[in-house]
Design a protein around this motif. Structure first.
Motif, mmCIF file in Angstrom:
data_model
loop_
_atom_site.group_PDB
_atom_site.id
_atom_site.type_symbol
_atom_site.label_atom_id
_atom_site.label_comp_id
_atom_site.label_asym_id
_atom_site.label_seq_id
_atom_site.Cartn_x
_atom_site.Cartn_y
_atom_site.Cartn_z
ATOM 1 N N SER A 129 -31.008 -24.339 39.078
ATOM 2 C CA SER A 129 -32.162 -25.275 38.123
ATOM 3 C C SER A 129 -31.634 -26.623 38.644
ATOM 4 N N TYR A 130 -30.348 -27.107 38.844
ATOM 5 C CA TYR A 130 -29.904 -28.405 39.353
ATOM 6 C C TYR A 130 -30.943 -28.882 40.653
ATOM 7 N N TRP A 131 -30.516 -27.804 41.765
ATOM 8 C CA TRP A 131 -31.481 -28.457 42.917
ATOM 9 C C TRP A 131 -32.798 -27.960 42.923
ATOM 10 N N ASN B 118 -41.814 -31.609 46.483
ATOM 11 C CA ASN B 118 -41.507 -30.669 47.591
ATOM 12 C C ASN B 118 -40.066 -30.238 47.066
ATOM 13 N N PRO B 119 -40.138 -29.239 46.465
ATOM 14 C CA PRO B 119 -38.734 -28.551 45.844
ATOM 15 C C PRO B 119 -37.828 -27.963 47.108
ATOM 16 N N LEU B 120 -36.597 -28.485 46.942
ATOM 17 C CA LEU B 120 -35.526 -28.022 48.022
ATOM 18 C C LEU B 120 -34.868 -26.745 47.763
ATOM 19 N N LEU B 121 -35.329 -26.111 46.483
ATOM 20 C CA LEU B 121 -35.027 -24.798 46.138
ATOM 21 C C LEU B 121 -35.833 -24.254 45.267
ATOM 22 N N SER B 122 -36.452 -23.079 45.452
ATOM 23 C CA SER B 122 -37.172 -22.167 44.566
ATOM 24 C C SER B 122 -36.714 -20.887 44.570
ATOM 25 N N ILE B 123 -37.010 -20.407 43.378
ATOM 26 C CA ILE B 123 -36.855 -18.925 43.249
ATOM 27 C C ILE B 123 -37.747 -18.466 42.191
ATOM 28 N N ALA B 124 -38.676 -17.198 42.487
ATOM 29 C CA ALA B 124 -39.848 -16.974 41.542
ATOM 30 C C ALA B 124 -39.755 -15.658 41.716
#
Length: 680
Positions: free
Chosen positions: A451-453, A460-466
């Motif tokens: 969630s931090y990153w 422009n998200p640097l990290l995404s998990i969906a």
């Protein structure tokens, strides 16, 4: 000699005390974290502490002496010049992006390690000692004197200045972008604000003391860089292999990682997620085929959706989301075409099957050949580009003698390799950790670092998990991670205390600032010394020359900061473009100028112009970001490797024109004999 030894002893004592003090600072912050100090305050203290340190060195090293400002008085001992040059060299791309690139690309990412390390060998063999013997201030200085065709080398000097500015500006934008990324993550300020906070630190050193301040700051920065990079890597090595040496743990874990990759390749849930991404790509492809009708239909639907949820008295959160979607919708057909093409390509990339980390050039035989050729082309461009970087070559002027320059290059390679031999190991260690700890975990219990990153950059998200397949379990294909995040997030991924995260951020900041300092000084010195002093006002006093350099440095720094705030590209792409330009424009003139007496100023002008123009043309013609198309590539070579065409073209043009025009004057040939003669 006595003065040099005395300076060496004094510097050794100073930096030993600095290292000890920095260790105490880390211990103190670790204790404060255990006592409950908020993480944000630890980030503030790291940022503030290191910036104050650099500012203090800059203030203590301030000078208006031309020799000190441009070349640090030519008295930097070889060991410390090696550390300073290594810090200058280990940029944000090396510290932040390179391990991330290896994580994402696997074997293909080794091109950067091989190219940059091999390039510095070329600097040592082909250029650095000869530049030091010539004893000038800048690279355009050397080229103007070597290719003086009776006009004082005016035309060659101007071309060299233009090349220096173009190469250094692209490179410095990448460093300032990294400063903004780090500052926004560890202080919570906006990305653009973080850029200008970092810029203040850059300017204190380079503005006040020029090369002298930059040199002593870069030595301190290297110490921070090496400590920050090695601690997380060693921790992960112990965690996963009980071996504190990452380079030795690397080989053992690579076989385990390959076994894990084989399991993931056969996982039907992974295939399900990749099929979903492929379907998304197909939808965008359909929209692109139906333009401009699809754009108009989508715009009307977005407006109707907003009207519908307002009519049914939806929650404020839903209304705000619909409004943001309408605002973000492409404003015209051209924008839609660009955005949808980019989205389609991203989904296609994520739909690709898993490529084993250690597998070179994966794909069909044709794809494998293309990847191999691009790998070799990139290595070539990075090697030759390294040999033409003005801010690195400038450091050869700062040592007391040619012998010291040679020794300095040895130390530079040693200090660089401490980092570069760790980078491939770190990429494997982090990948092994993520593949085992994160992949297969429950979405309800994601680690805090995710969630931090994910919230650092919401545009422009640097990290995404969906959860694409809605099974509540994290699949590898559902993880989207930017290569620029990996090293900065490594301490949190490894489960280290937050103080180590702050340390890594300080190391990344030091890497970006050290390189930015050198680049900005290279640009301002080229403008003040080579343009203003040599061409505009040769009677300018030394005080005026230094003042002009400082003012120009300020102007260039703010222009670069504004450019970086627009987020023009990822760090590795920006840096790669700078290397191709440097190799294509400067390397033919530098190398032939040292090793071929027949090269003349007509040839230099032809070679530099041809190399630069061909390199820029190829980048613009083939890079979609610049309006080009991959369909225009020659031999399927990527635009980042444009130097594979620019360097030979520059060499060939220089040789042909030099042979077709009168030979250089006798004094020029004598100059070449002098700089190539062994030291007595």
């Amino acid at each position: 000699m006595t003065t040099t030894r005395s300076l060496y002893r004094r510097l050794r004592s100073t930096y030993l005390w600095f290292t000890a003090g920095f260790g105490c600072f880390l211990v103190a912050l670790a204790v404060l974290e255990q006592e409950g100090m908020p993480r944000q305050w630890i980030g503030y203290l790291f940022m503030l502490g290191t910036i104050v340190l650099y500012a203090t060195i800059g203030v203590l090293s301030r000078t208006s002496n031309v020799l000190e400002y441009y070349v640090a008085g030519r008295r930097v001992p070889a060991l410390f010049n090696g550390m300073a040059t290594a810090a200058d060299w280990i940029s944000a791309a090396s510290f932040i992006s390179l391990a991330g690139g290896l994580y994402l690309r696997g074997f293909d990412g080794l091109a950067y390690i091989m190219g940059w390390t091999g390039g510095y060998v070329l600097v040592a063999l082909l250029i650095a000692p000869y530049l030091r013997k010539f004893a000038q201030y800048t690279i355009p200085d050397f080229l103007a004197a070597r290719y003086d065709g009776g006009d004082g080398g005016r035309a060659v000097r101007l071309l060299a200045v233009a090349a220096t500015i173009a190469v250094s500006f692209i490179y410095v934008v990448a460093q300032i972008y990294a400063v903004g990324l780090i500052a926004s993550r560890f202080t919570g300020v906006d990305f653009s604000v973080g850029i200008f906070l970092g810029l203040a630190s850059i300017l204190v050193c380079s503005f006040l003391g020029g090369m002298r301040a930059i040199t002593w700051t870069q030595v301190a920065q290297y110490i921070i860089i090496v400590v920050a990079f090695l601690i997380p890597a060693m921790w992960l090595a112990v965690k996963h292999s009980d071996n504190p040496v990452p380079q030795l743990a690397y080989g053992k874990l690579l076989s385990r990682l390959s076994a894990r990759e084989a399991v993931l390749q056969q996982d039907p849930r992974e295939a399900q997620v990749r099929d979903a991404f492929r379907q998304k790509a197909t939808e965008y492809d359909e929209r692109l085929r139906q333009l401009p009708v699809s754009w108009e239909v989508g715009r009307i639907e977005a407006q109707r959706h907003l009207d519908r949820i307002k009519q049914r008295n939806a929650s404020l959160l839903e209304i705000r989301a619909a409004e943001r979607a309408l605002i973000a919708y492409p404003k015209n057909v051209d924008e839609a075409s660009r955005e949808w093409t980019e989205a389609r390509d991203q989904y296609l990339a994520r739909a690709e099957p898993l490529t084993p980390h250690a597998q070179p050039y994966p794909g069909t035989p044709e794809q494998s050949d293309i990847k191999r050729n691009n790998f070799l082309a990139l290595v070539f461009c990075l090697m030759l580009g390294t040999a033409g970087l003005p801010h690195i070559l400038m450091r050869s002027y700062t040592t007391p003698s040619v012998e010291d320059t040679r020794v300095s290059v040895f130390w530079t390679l040693f200090f660089i390799l401490l980092i570069y031999l760790t980078i491939p190991a770190l990429a494997v260690l982090v990948k092994y950790d993520i593949y085992h700890a994160l992949v297969g975990s429950d979405y309800a219990h994601l680690p805090n670092w995710v969630s931090y990153w994910a919230n650092v950059d919401k545009v422009n998200p640097l990290l995404s998990i969906a959860d694409i397949n809605h099974d509540g379990v994290v699949q590898l294909a559902e993880i989207g991670i930017d290569g620029d995040v990996l090293v900065l997030a490594t301490p949190e991924i490894a489960g280290l205390p937050y103080v180590i995260s702050g340390l890594v951020a300080a190391g990344g900041l030091a890497a970006a600032l050290s390189t930015a300092d050198g680049l900005l000084l290279a640009i301002s010195n080229a403008l003040s010394h080579d343009v203003y002093y040599k061409l505009v006002d040769p009677t300018a006093s030394t005080q005026k020359r230094v003042t002009i350099s400082k003012l120009l440095l300020l102007a260039v720094a703010f222009i670069a900061a504004y450019t970086a705030s627009q987020k023009p590209a990822d760090i590795l792409s920006l840096v790669g473009a700078a290397f191709s330009l440097a190799g294509s424009t400067l390397v033919p003139a530098l190398v032939l100028g040292v090793f071929w007496k027949r090269a003349n100023h007509y040839g230099a002008l032809a070679g530099m112009t041809t190399g630069f123009c061909l390199c820029v043309y190829y980048m613009v013609h083939t890079n979609p970001v610049l309006g080009g198309s991959a369909a225009g590539q020659w031999l399927h070579i990527a635009p980042i490797s444009a130097g594979i065409f620019g360097v030979p073209a520059g060499m060939l043009a220089m040789a042909i024109v030099s042979l077709a025009t009168p030979a250089p004057a006798h004094r020029i040939a004598s100059m070449v004999d002098y700089i190539r003669a062994p030291e007595q």
